[in-house]
Design an enzyme around this catalytic site. Sequence first.
Site, short mmCIF file in Angstrom:
data_model
loop_
_atom_site.label_atom_id
_atom_site.label_comp_id
_atom_site.label_asym_id
_atom_site.label_seq_id
_atom_site.Cartn_x
_atom_site.Cartn_y
_atom_site.Cartn_z
N ASP A 15 -3.26 14.92 -19.16
CA ASP A 15 -2.69 13.76 -19.15
C ASP A 15 -2.01 13.62 -20.71
O ASP A 15 -2.54 14.33 -21.79
CB ASP A 15 -3.29 12.51 -18.83
CG ASP A 15 -2.80 11.23 -19.04
OD1 ASP A 15 -1.71 10.93 -18.60
OD2 ASP A 15 -3.34 10.31 -19.56
N ASP A 17 -0.38 10.23 -22.63
CA ASP A 17 -0.70 8.82 -23.21
C ASP A 17 -2.10 8.57 -23.04
O ASP A 17 -2.57 8.41 -21.88
CB ASP A 17 0.25 7.74 -22.43
CG ASP A 17 1.74 8.11 -22.58
OD1 ASP A 17 2.18 7.70 -23.60
OD2 ASP A 17 2.24 8.91 -21.74
N ASP A 177 -7.81 10.12 -18.51
CA ASP A 177 -8.50 9.08 -19.26
C ASP A 177 -8.25 7.76 -18.09
O ASP A 177 -8.59 6.52 -18.81
CB ASP A 177 -7.61 8.68 -20.53
CG ASP A 177 -6.35 7.93 -20.44
OD1 ASP A 177 -5.53 8.42 -19.45
OD2 ASP A 177 -5.74 7.02 -20.98
#
Length: 236
Positions: A15, A17, A177
């Site tokens: 991922d 961001d 995240d």
Amino acid sequence: MSLYPALSGARLAFDLDGTLVDTAPDLVRALNASITPFGLDPVPLDDVRAMVGRGARALIERAFERAGRPHPPEQELTDALELFLAVYRDGIADLSRPFPGVEEALETLAGAGARLSVCTNKPGWLAVPLLEALAMAGRFERITGAEDAPAKKPDPAHFFTAVGGGPAGAGDILVGDSSVDYDTARAAGAGIVLFELGYNEKPVSTLGADRLFDAYGSLPALLDGLVTARQALRRS
């Protein structure tokens, strides 16, 4: 001999961001520029860290919800989104930086023979310039944004587009995240490793990921151990 032999040929999707790059300072800058013309108060940086992950439109919708306006007129959302994208693109890496240790970890993983990609719900026309501005784009075989796959995360098609096809093997891992990343990996049959210092509404320790980490220095060994465990499980 590599210190991490299980990572040779492993397909590791990251991922963007909140996982590779701390983009929240630039996102909050663009968000507040796009919502204050509609009478909303600025959103604090720490609040934005819990609002990221489902794309720019969803971020704006959540800002309206936070202000007690859960159903704004469609035209307001469209206008706010256009302004957000323009402001964000113009200063895409003004304040964004890789998390500490990211670049060293990517170098180690590539040196061990892992194949690296990016799997993000950020549009590709923003993800690529961001990573180019940070001199990171060359690390990845593919940078797969929201519009670059048949469907965006949590659809497993996004993950398989990022790593070069399915089905998932023992060496296929998503590093993220958030709950979106967790759901994506589980749907794809891939391993899931979550960064505890990223962007999510609740602690990622509650999600049931295969592994958690809070420092990139530990990531290569952690991933090597997870791939080894997944290989052993498939042999049993």
